[in-house]
Design a protein around this motif. Structure first.
Motif, PDB file in Angstrom:
ATOM      1  N   UNK A 312     -72.723 -64.184  -0.765  1.00 58.08           N
ATOM      2  CA  UNK A 312     -73.900 -63.327  -0.959  1.00 58.08           C
ATOM      3  C   UNK A 312     -74.687 -63.287   0.345  1.00 58.08           C
ATOM      4  N   UNK A 313     -75.238 -62.127   0.656  1.00 56.82           N
ATOM      5  CA  UNK A 313     -76.169 -62.030   1.770  1.00 56.82           C
ATOM      6  C   UNK A 313     -77.333 -61.152   1.329  1.00 56.82           C
ATOM      7  N   UNK A 314     -78.532 -61.688   1.467  1.00 56.50           N
ATOM      8  CA  UNK A 314     -79.744 -61.033   0.962  1.00 56.50           C
ATOM      9  C   UNK A 314     -80.241 -60.010   1.978  1.00 56.50           C
ATOM     10  N   UNK A 315     -79.475 -58.910   2.115  1.00 53.59           N
ATOM     11  CA  UNK A 315     -79.823 -57.882   3.074  1.00 53.59           C
ATOM     12  C   UNK A 315     -80.778 -56.870   2.475  1.00 53.59           C
ATOM     13  N   UNK A 316     -81.428 -56.098   3.353  1.00 51.38           N
ATOM     14  CA  UNK A 316     -82.330 -55.056   2.890  1.00 51.38           C
ATOM     15  C   UNK A 316     -81.543 -53.961   2.185  1.00 51.38           C
ATOM     16  N   UNK A 317     -82.231 -53.166   1.364  1.00 47.11           N
ATOM     17  CA  UNK A 317     -81.605 -52.135   0.556  1.00 47.11           C
ATOM     18  C   UNK A 317     -82.202 -50.765   0.887  1.00 47.11           C
ATOM     19  N   UNK A 318     -81.365 -49.750   0.875  1.00 45.59           N
ATOM     20  CA  UNK A 318     -81.826 -48.390   1.175  1.00 45.59           C
ATOM     21  C   UNK A 318     -82.787 -47.894   0.097  1.00 45.59           C
ATOM     22  N   UNK A 319     -82.466 -48.142  -1.162  1.00 41.55           N
ATOM     23  CA  UNK A 319     -83.240 -47.583  -2.275  1.00 41.55           C
ATOM     24  C   UNK A 319     -84.326 -48.519  -2.800  1.00 41.55           C
ATOM     25  N   UNK A 320     -84.510 -49.674  -2.163  1.00 36.08           N
ATOM     26  CA  UNK A 320     -85.544 -50.619  -2.579  1.00 36.08           C
ATOM     27  C   UNK A 320     -86.176 -51.224  -1.325  1.00 36.08           C
ATOM     28  N   UNK A 321     -87.387 -51.711  -1.509  1.00 32.78           N
ATOM     29  CA  UNK A 321     -88.078 -52.399  -0.413  1.00 32.78           C
ATOM     30  C   UNK A 321     -88.918 -53.492  -1.045  1.00 32.78           C
ATOM     31  N   UNK A 322     -88.935 -54.660  -0.417  1.00 40.49           N
ATOM     32  CA  UNK A 322     -89.773 -55.728  -0.950  1.00 40.49           C
ATOM     33  C   UNK A 322     -90.391 -56.512   0.194  1.00 40.49           C
ATOM     34  N   UNK A 323     -91.531 -57.115  -0.126  1.00 38.54           N
ATOM     35  CA  UNK A 323     -92.196 -58.012   0.817  1.00 38.54           C
ATOM     36  C   UNK A 323     -92.466 -59.307   0.073  1.00 38.54           C
ATOM     37  N   UNK A 324     -92.079 -60.420   0.664  1.00 39.28           N
ATOM     38  CA  UNK A 324     -92.288 -61.716   0.022  1.00 39.28           C
ATOM     39  C   UNK A 324     -92.958 -62.667   0.994  1.00 39.28           C
ATOM     40  N   UNK A 325     -94.024 -63.293   0.538  1.00 37.34           N
ATOM     41  CA  UNK A 325     -94.755 -64.229   1.382  1.00 37.34           C
ATOM     42  C   UNK A 325     -94.206 -65.631   1.218  1.00 37.34           C
ATOM     43  N   UNK A 326     -94.671 -66.528   2.059  1.00 37.35           N
ATOM     44  CA  UNK A 326     -94.242 -67.923   1.976  1.00 37.35           C
ATOM     45  C   UNK A 326     -94.810 -68.600   0.730  1.00 37.35           C
ATOM     46  N   UNK A 327     -95.801 -67.966   0.098  1.00 36.81           N
ATOM     47  CA  UNK A 327     -96.439 -68.557  -1.084  1.00 36.81           C
ATOM     48  C   UNK A 327     -95.816 -68.058  -2.395  1.00 36.81           C
ATOM     49  N   UNK A 328     -94.740 -67.275  -2.307  1.00 36.02           N
ATOM     50  CA  UNK A 328     -94.114 -66.768  -3.527  1.00 36.02           C
ATOM     51  C   UNK A 328     -94.733 -65.488  -4.032  1.00 36.02           C
ATOM     52  N   UNK A 329     -95.522 -64.801  -3.169  1.00 35.02           N
ATOM     53  CA  UNK A 329     -96.074 -63.492  -3.536  1.00 35.02           C
ATOM     54  C   UNK A 329     -95.041 -62.439  -3.158  1.00 35.02           C
ATOM     55  N   UNK A 330     -94.610 -61.652  -4.117  1.00 39.12           N
ATOM     56  CA  UNK A 330     -93.559 -60.663  -3.863  1.00 39.12           C
ATOM     57  C   UNK A 330     -93.941 -59.331  -4.474  1.00 39.12           C
ATOM     58  N   UNK A 331     -93.793 -58.263  -3.705  1.00 33.81           N
ATOM     59  CA  UNK A 331     -93.994 -56.918  -4.236  1.00 33.81           C
ATOM     60  C   UNK A 331     -92.744 -56.107  -3.935  1.00 33.81           C
ATOM     61  N   UNK A 332     -92.268 -55.375  -4.938  1.00 29.64           N
ATOM     62  CA  UNK A 332     -91.031 -54.609  -4.868  1.00 29.64           C
ATOM     63  C   UNK A 332     -91.317 -53.168  -5.234  1.00 29.64           C
TER      64      UNK A 332
END
Length: 590
Positions: A312-332
């Motif tokens: 598995x490789x956690x690469x970026x996606x064309x149809x999705x975008x996410x931002x994740x902080x070091x504190x576990x804050x994630x927006x998709x």
């Protein structure tokens, strides 16, 4: 369709011959399949919680429990296989996934009794007597389970003959009744079951391995996108199709087929997409028709991948975008189309849907899905108002009706992404309203800004509304007004500040919504609604301060002449062409 209608007019003996030659395990196949069955047992841990009820004749699916056995003793366990419930509930009963856990526990006689009850029901002797039991989808889900039960602990001689006789008939019926009319996940389930049969069993009813491989390759090439996502764009079904591919990989390895290499590469792409989409707490965002309990446990799924050396490789996606902080804050944000264009059954009216977690816990959520049965709740859960998206003039993002129907629909036009200083950004536009509209998401370690815009390009003024649906664990501690609101989780450990404004006068309020993380579950939650006065063009903004101790950054936004300009107090800026999505930055390297 014509074939099905004709069957009802023919004598039963012309439709199906139940006296099929028996199938049997290939040499060493039983031991090999036992490992596959044991791997599958814990994929749905929530379902295993109901095993005690099954011992007492109570079956629970989709959060509905029915008593299906009225008399239980050492020698009798007769199940009512046609109870009054939804068809999806009966499909779960007929698929019999629960049998694997029953067979692996100390209740092996119970697993055999349940199978014997199914075999002894006269309606199960012929496909035309019980359309649920002999539905190709139910056969496809049941065959791997029955083989797993037999591999874990062999059935007694009193059941063996009837068991293999029935399996032979089910295999023949499935081979002749693939769900070509539906396609999608149903057809992949059909072909997966037949591939397992072709690899592990011998007999006249067993389909030719090369034929099944050819059909399977064709469907996998069609249904799995280059990004690794299943084309129905529903995380639950994507995970289920990954289960199918892993099953097929196990079978191909046993059969020493060259197809195994292609399946391993495909599984790696699918698993990588699944890992990208996963939430910080190990779950999935409830996009489209996803629900929690029906989704295979991701930890168990990834362990299966590891055992099969599927990378598995956690690469970026064309149809999705996410931002994740070091504190576990994630927006998709989901930037892709609403659904597969020719198979939109599981799609919702949710272009550019957003979900988010704060400190690893669900915060901004999709409404989810309460049921598949047609009705007001099904329509509500699929509608735009049930999602964290913009609506202008009350327009839906698509025309949807009944349970799985979708007609006209909006489509994404473009998306772009980059970075400006401490902020990562993504922008996208769609055509759902008949004029340009879109969303820009700005994310840093301490705050998120969600900017929705529309440009009618005409003097017609319309009101707009954008919503954020919050998980039930989040409540408002202060009344909403004056463009801001404080939110706090019910356990009191997490707190955020929410700010709202727009280019025209706006109003902010809360409403009560529903959150349906599983079939049959309806919880009350808070929905923040930001609406604007009528305008021909406007922008509306939510700013979520996830770190209330940090200084809040307020961008200046200008919408004019088909461009949207964002200026930050430090002198940096982002200039977006709203027609084609081209961007330019100043004051910092992009």
């Amino acid at each position: 369709m014509l074939q099905r209608k004709l069957r009802g007019r023919l004598p039963a003996r012309f439709v199906f011959d139940g006296n099929q030659p028996l199938v049997a395990w290939k040499p060493n196949a039983k031991q090999a399949y036992r490992q596959v069955a044991l791997q599958r047992i814990d994929l749905w841990p929530g379902r295993n919680e109901h095993l005690h009820g099954i011992e007492h004749g109570r079956f629970t699916f989709l959060n509905e429990t029915l008593q299906l056995v009225t008399q239980i003793d050492a020698g009798a366990y007769e199940v009512d296989w046609t109870p009054e419930s939804t068809r999806l509930w009966r499909f779960h009963l007929q698929s019999q996934e629960f049998l694997l856990k029953v067979a692996s526990s100390q209740s092996q006689p119970l697993a055999e009794q349940i199978i014997a009850s199914w075999l002894g029901d006269s309606r199960h002797q012929h496909p035309m007597r019980d359309p649920d039991a002999w539905h190709p989808f139910c056969i496809s889900r049941r065959l791997p389970v029955w083989l797993g039960v037999e591999a874990i602990r062999p059935l007694s001689e009193s059941v063996q003959t009837a068991f293999w006789q029935s399996l032979s008939g089910q295999i023949r019926w499935l081979s002749q009744n693939l769900e070509l009319d539906l396609g999608g996940n149903h057809l992949l389930e059909n072909l997966t079951a037949l591939y397992l049969v072709a690899c592990y069993l011998d007999g006249d009813s067993v389909p030719d391995l090369s034929w099944v491989e050819t059909q399977l390759k064709t469907q996998l090439e069609l249904q799995i996108l280059p990004t690794g996502e299943h084309f129905e764009r529903t995380p639950t079904y994507h995970a289920l199709m990954l289960v199918c591919v892993l099953h097929c990989l196990e079978a191909a390895n046993f059969a020493k087929s060259d197809f195994a290499r292609q399946l391993r590469d495909l599984a790696a792409r699918m698993a990588s997409f699944m890992e990208f989409l996963a939430t910080p707490n190990g779950g999935i965002p409830l996009l489209s028709d996803s629900v929690v309990a029906e989704t295979p446990d991701l930890k168990s799924l990834f362990q299966w991948c590891d055992r099969l050396e599927v990378g598995r490789d956690n690469q970026s996606q064309v149809d999705y975008w996410k931002h994740q902080s070091v504190h576990g804050d994630q927006i998709l944000i989901d930037l892709g189309p609403l659904a597969c264009d020719h198979l939109p059954a599981h799609g919702h009216a949710d272009l550019f849907q957003i979900t988010a977690s704060i400190a690893g816990k669900p915060a901004i959520v999709d409404t989810g899905n309460f049921q598949y049965e047609p009705g007001d709740l099904r329509l509500l859960c699929r509608g735009s108002a049930a999602h964290n998206v913009l609506q202008v003039g009350g327009r839906q993002h698509c025309d949807h009706w009944s349970s799985f129907r979708m007609g006209w629909r909006g489509h994404p036009l473009w998306n772009n992404r980059g970075a400006v200083g401490e902020f990562k950004w993504v922008a996208a536009a769609h055509d759902a309203f008949g004029f340009p509209a879109g969303r820009i998401l700005l994310a840093s370690e301490s705050q998120w800004s969600i900017i929705d815009w529309f440009d009618n390009c005409s003097p017609i003024a319309e009101s707009a509304i954008t919503r954020l649906h919050w998980h039930p664990d989040w409540t408002f501690t202060h009344s909403v007004g004056n463009g801001s609101a404080d939110l706090v989780s019910t356990n009191g450990s997490e707190e955020v500040k929410l700010w709202c404004d727009g280019s025209v006068p706006t109003s902010l309020k809360t409403a009560k919504g529903i959150y349906c993380p599983d079939f049959g579950v309806r919880l009350t939650n808070d929905v923040v609604e930001l609406s604007s006065e009528p305008a021909s063009r406007a922008w509306l903004r939510f700013t979520i301060q996830i770190d209330t101790a940090a200084e809040l950054t307020r961008e200046t936004i200008t919408l004019q002449n088909g461009r949207l300009l964002i200026d930050w107090p430090n002198g940096t800026s982002l200039n977006l062409d709203l027609d084609e999505g081209h961007s330019a930055t100043s004051g910092v390297d992009d």
